[in-house]
Design an enzyme around this catalytic site. Sequence first.
Site, PDB file in Angstrom:
ATOM      1  N   ARG A 210       0.875  -1.227   0.020  1.00 29.46           N
ATOM      2  CA  ARG A 210       0.080   0.120  -0.137  1.00 29.46           C
ATOM      3  C   ARG A 210       0.935   1.293   0.049  1.00 29.46           C
ATOM      4  NH1 ARG A 210      -4.402  -3.006   3.212  1.00 29.46           N
ATOM      5  NH2 ARG A 210      -3.267  -2.829   4.966  1.00 29.46           N
ATOM      6  N   PHE A 226     -11.543  -4.514  -5.899  1.00 24.31           N
ATOM      7  CA  PHE A 226     -11.512  -5.271  -4.510  1.00 24.31           C
ATOM      8  C   PHE A 226     -10.908  -4.460  -3.420  1.00 24.31           C
ATOM      9  CE2 PHE A 226     -10.583  -8.200  -8.097  1.00 24.31           C
ATOM     10  CZ  PHE A 226     -11.820  -9.050  -8.071  1.00 24.31           C
ATOM     11  N   ASP A 248     -15.704  -2.522  -4.644  1.00 27.83           N
ATOM     12  CA  ASP A 248     -16.098  -3.755  -3.866  1.00 27.83           C
ATOM     13  C   ASP A 248     -17.457  -4.247  -3.709  1.00 27.83           C
ATOM     14  OD1 ASP A 248     -13.867  -4.988  -1.519  1.00 27.83           O
ATOM     15  OD2 ASP A 248     -16.008  -5.442  -1.052  1.00 27.83           O
ATOM     16  N   SER A 249     -17.615  -5.432  -3.697  1.00 27.54           N
ATOM     17  CA  SER A 249     -19.002  -5.889  -3.432  1.00 27.54           C
ATOM     18  C   SER A 249     -19.550  -5.946  -2.147  1.00 27.54           C
ATOM     19  CB  SER A 249     -18.920  -7.488  -3.896  1.00 27.54           C
ATOM     20  OG  SER A 249     -18.146  -8.353  -3.024  1.00 27.54           O
ATOM     21  N   ASP A 298      -6.733  -6.775  -6.047  1.00 26.51           N
ATOM     22  CA  ASP A 298      -6.335  -7.561  -4.914  1.00 26.51           C
ATOM     23  C   ASP A 298      -7.548  -8.362  -4.554  1.00 26.51           C
ATOM     24  OD1 ASP A 298      -5.057  -8.447  -2.459  1.00 26.51           O
ATOM     25  OD2 ASP A 298      -5.470  -6.828  -1.487  1.00 26.51           O
ATOM     26  N   CYS A 338      -3.422 -14.221  -3.326  1.00 26.70           N
ATOM     27  CA  CYS A 338      -3.394 -14.474  -2.149  1.00 26.70           C
ATOM     28  C   CYS A 338      -3.612 -15.949  -1.949  1.00 26.70           C
ATOM     29  CB  CYS A 338      -3.997 -13.599  -1.153  1.00 26.70           C
ATOM     30  SG  CYS A 338      -5.723 -13.794  -1.268  1.00 26.70           S
TER      31      CYS A 338
HETATM   32  N1  SAH Z   1      -7.317  -4.479  -0.921  1.00 24.17           N
HETATM   33  C1  SAH Z   1      -7.814  -4.631   0.465  1.00 24.17           C
HETATM   34  C2  SAH Z   1      -8.238  -6.201   0.835  1.00 24.17           C
HETATM   35  C3  SAH Z   1      -9.089  -6.952  -0.396  1.00 24.17           C
HETATM   36  S1  SAH Z   1      -9.699  -8.419   0.404  1.00 24.17           S
HETATM   37  C4  SAH Z   1      -7.149  -4.197   1.304  1.00 24.17           C
HETATM   38  O1  SAH Z   1      -5.931  -3.694   1.003  1.00 24.17           O
HETATM   39  O2  SAH Z   1      -7.471  -4.088   2.723  1.00 24.17           O
HETATM   40  C5  SAH Z   1     -10.916  -8.701  -1.145  1.00 24.17           C
HETATM   41  C6  SAH Z   1     -12.230  -7.876  -1.108  1.00 24.17           C
HETATM   42  O3  SAH Z   1     -12.847  -8.304  -2.505  1.00 24.17           O
HETATM   43  C7  SAH Z   1     -13.249  -8.016   0.016  1.00 24.17           C
HETATM   44  O4  SAH Z   1     -13.361  -6.824   0.417  1.00 24.17           O
HETATM   45  C8  SAH Z   1     -14.323  -8.540  -0.756  1.00 24.17           C
HETATM   46  O5  SAH Z   1     -15.633  -7.919  -0.230  1.00 24.17           O
HETATM   47  C9  SAH Z   1     -14.227  -8.345  -1.966  1.00 24.17           C
HETATM   48  N2  SAH Z   1     -14.935  -9.105  -3.167  1.00 24.17           N
HETATM   49  C10 SAH Z   1     -14.721 -10.306  -3.213  1.00 24.17           C
HETATM   50  N3  SAH Z   1     -15.540 -10.747  -4.327  1.00 24.17           N
HETATM   51  C11 SAH Z   1     -15.712  -9.745  -5.014  1.00 24.17           C
HETATM   52  C12 SAH Z   1     -16.361  -9.407  -6.544  1.00 24.17           C
HETATM   53  N4  SAH Z   1     -16.532 -10.478  -7.164  1.00 24.17           N
HETATM   54  N5  SAH Z   1     -16.483  -7.985  -6.768  1.00 24.17           N
HETATM   55  C13 SAH Z   1     -16.074  -7.021  -6.201  1.00 24.17           C
HETATM   56  N6  SAH Z   1     -15.669  -7.361  -4.889  1.00 24.17           N
HETATM   57  C14 SAH Z   1     -15.219  -8.729  -4.222  1.00 24.17           C
END
Ligand code: SAH
Length: 395
Positions: A210, A226, A248-249, A298, A338
């Site tokens: 980050r 995400f 994000d979803s 991510d 991950c």
């Molecule tokens: N980048 C973030 C962590 C990401 S975790 C950080 O630095 O804190 C993964 C995220 O993806 C979660 O918040 C989850 O809600 C979201 N997610 C999962 N599937 C998804 C999709 N198909 N579309 C959008 N978001 C999604």
Amino acid sequence: MPAIILKQGREKSLLRRHPWIFSGAIHHVDDEPASGATVDLLSFDKQFLARASYSPHSQIRARVWTFQDKPIDADFFRQRIRSAIHSRDTWNLTPDTNSYRLIYAESDHLPGLIVDRYGDVLVLQSLTAGSEFWKETIADLLLEETGLSTIYERSDADVRELEGLEPRVGILRGTMPESRLTIYEHGLKFLVDIEHGHKTGFYVDQRKNRLRVRELARDKDILDCFCYTGGFTVNALAGAARSVLSIDSSGEALALAKENIILNDLPLDKANLTEGDVFQLLRKFRDENRSFDMIILDPPKFAPTAAQAERAARGYKDINLLAFKLLRPNGILVTFSCSGGVDAGLFQKIIAGAALDAGAEAQIVEHLSQGLDHPVSLHFPEGAYLKGLICFKPG
Ligand code: SAH
């Protein structure tokens, strides 16, 4: 001491210090140990190999506490906890960061135990029968060794089921200050919901990545896919991005992302927080001919184990291919996996395939990984789960 006697020749992985024994390597078990109890691991000809915890319900039937012939007791755990604390102190994560992984399971020679520190609160995740067996002892020792007074338990990961353990969430020691904690990461503030957030509340493993995005963000139009509670988004804004579109979803995660932007006095008018499915929105943006200077991908774990690697590969290829198409000339892709089941080599091949199919002539400029508070034991390469690439798409 109950004992597990291995089949002939199956001591090899233990001799290389790998800490797991699978059920197929076991000849027989003496004395019916209880779930989580300490057992000796003996070779077929009854030589002592290691002392381990017993997981009767799991395919990983035993996990090594020590390869030495010494007692597994409170003193043993005190030494291990101290050594984990010392390693974090060595890396000097503080003072502009007060949240990090204090104990990272097998990598810290404490299989099944994860402890994240969020300021003055510890969040503990117990994932195996062995860590569960010693949990109360470990909780007391953690308080003694850190001088803190609160431990919140987030033992609700799916893998507990494989160990025959029920989920458990709640206060383990002390009293809850508030459900939402304010933490610091490289000088930025974040609200962390340790009761309802993902994992133990925050993705501390992405800290240095980050910061890297913050350094690269200036004057860029950025797409953060995400985004969860805005880890990358807040850093991009702090790095003077021109605009950040964050997807994000989860509406709850986005609400917290918005609060995190405000908490850091960053310009909310440069941020667009959008609830939706990344797979669909990337297609929509492609159809609308949208473009960005930097795209961050991510996603959540697509493949926890190698068995799901093929399906996961399709998912990674899909989003990365679309991202390469949406990148402007001289654009930057910051892409992660991950998934334990997808190693760094495979991940790089997937990204290469995505670039090829997108018609992008991209370069790798940096390899990224989890932070140094998530060390990887040389004998347990499975501990390296987070890999990332910064790719450049020349003009
Ligand atoms: N980048 C973030 C962590 C990401 S975790 C950080 O630095 O804190 C993964 C995220 O993806 C979660 O918040 C989850 O809600 C979201 N997610 C999962 N599937 C998804 C999709 N198909 N579309 C959008 N978001 C999604």
